[in-house]
Scaffold this motif. Structure first.
Motif, PDB file in Angstrom:
ATOM      1  N   CYS A 143       0.853  -1.201   0.000  1.00 59.09           N
ATOM      2  CA  CYS A 143       0.000   0.000   0.000  1.00 59.09           C
ATOM      3  C   CYS A 143       0.882   1.241   0.000  1.00 59.09           C
ATOM      4  N   VAL A 157      -7.699  -1.572   5.375  1.00 57.04           N
ATOM      5  CA  VAL A 157      -7.269  -1.238   4.025  1.00 57.04           C
ATOM      6  C   VAL A 157      -6.568  -2.479   3.468  1.00 57.04           C
ATOM      7  N   CYS A 161      -3.673  -0.873  -1.987  1.00 57.76           N
ATOM      8  CA  CYS A 161      -4.424   0.393  -1.977  1.00 57.76           C
ATOM      9  C   CYS A 161      -3.495   1.599  -1.937  1.00 57.76           C
ATOM     10  N   TYR A 174     -11.778  -1.322   2.829  1.00 57.92           N
ATOM     11  CA  TYR A 174     -11.470  -0.922   1.460  1.00 57.92           C
ATOM     12  C   TYR A 174     -10.929  -2.111   0.683  1.00 57.92           C
ATOM     13  N   ASN A 177      -6.566  -2.836  -4.126  1.00 57.91           N
ATOM     14  CA  ASN A 177      -6.235  -1.973  -5.268  1.00 57.91           C
ATOM     15  C   ASN A 177      -7.159  -0.770  -5.435  1.00 57.91           C
ATOM     16  N   SER A 178      -7.733  -0.294  -4.336  1.00 58.51           N
ATOM     17  CA  SER A 178      -8.564   0.910  -4.381  1.00 58.51           C
ATOM     18  C   SER A 178      -7.689   2.151  -4.258  1.00 58.51           C
ATOM     19  N   ILE A 180      -8.039   5.741  -2.691  1.00 60.34           N
ATOM     20  CA  ILE A 180      -8.898   6.295  -1.655  1.00 60.34           C
ATOM     21  C   ILE A 180      -8.491   7.741  -1.423  1.00 60.34           C
ATOM     22  N   VAL A 187     -13.734   5.666  -1.820  1.00 58.43           N
ATOM     23  CA  VAL A 187     -13.037   5.084  -2.963  1.00 58.43           C
ATOM     24  C   VAL A 187     -13.245   5.984  -4.169  1.00 58.43           C
ATOM     25  N   LYS A 190     -10.373   2.394  -9.029  1.00 57.08           N
ATOM     26  CA  LYS A 190      -9.503   1.238  -8.857  1.00 57.08           C
ATOM     27  C   LYS A 190      -8.187   1.479  -9.588  1.00 57.08           C
ATOM     28  N   ARG A 191      -7.143   0.861  -9.127  1.00 54.22           N
ATOM     29  CA  ARG A 191      -5.836   0.947  -9.805  1.00 54.22           C
ATOM     30  C   ARG A 191      -5.871   0.162 -11.099  1.00 54.22           C
TER      31      ARG A 191
END
Length: 191
Positions: A143, A157, A161, A174, A177-178, A180, A187, A190-191
């Motif tokens: 992350c 998380v 993320c 979460y 891969n969000s 935020i 959110v 997405k990545r």
């Protein structure tokens, strides 16, 4: 720093770099891996149920504070920092409710985690006398947490993320891969 790191981890002979100005309380509850760097003026109070556990290849920035308990009579849970994780400078980690940070997570400067919250529902009792509740904070692997992010008790998380700088993450789980961001955080995509 290398000599102090070796002395603080004796008899395990680990290669760590701990600046001479670092203060560590409750050293018997402080567990550290290999190749850990703790920079100047960091403060670590490990007094808690599980203590402070730091994995391998971890970096803790200048002036960072890790406080596991606010009271001798009500010890906190502690913190576990995974391998390859980096905490930026001037961070605060209040881990009374427990904090788990996964592997290879990076954080910017002035990040703060607060794994405890005060109860305030009763109007006939002072807030300071109503006690606290603790859910803990969990951060996954890989992350990226931007500068000046605040994460509050109960947040989860998951892996991969990204949290935008200045966000206040106050509640929720979460998904992986969000991206935020915001106050309060939500959110964005997405990545």
């Amino acid at each position: 720093m290398a000599i102090r790191g070796w002395v603080l981890t004796f008899p395990f002979f680990r290669y760590n770099f701990i600046h001479y100005s670092v203060k560590i309380r409750a050293k018997n509850l402080f567990k550290i891996g290999n190749n850990v760097k703790i920079e100047s003026n960091a403060y670590i109070d490990a007094f808690s149920e599980q203590g402070v556990i730091i994995g391998n290849n971890v970096s803790i920035g200048k002036n960072t504070r890790i406080e596991c308990s606010g009271s001798l009579f009500n010890p906190g849970i502690g913190i576990h920092i995974g391998n390859g994780t980096s905490l930026g400078t001037d961070g605060f980690f209040g881990c009374a409710g427990g904090i788990i940070i996964g592997d290879d997570t990076i954080m910017g400067n002035w990040v703060s985690f607060h794994a405890e919250n005060h109860n305030f529902n009763r109007l006939d009792v002072l807030i300071k006398n109503q006690g606290v509740n603790r859910c803990g904070i969990k951060i996954g692997n890989n992350c990226w947490i931007g500068a000046k992010v605040t994460i509050l008790d109960g947040v989860i998380v998951q892996d991969g993320c990204v949290i935008a700088a200045g966000s206040v993450v106050s509640r929720g789980i979460y998904e992986p891969n969000s991206i935020i961001g915001g106050v309060p955080a939500r959110v964005l995509k997405k990545r």
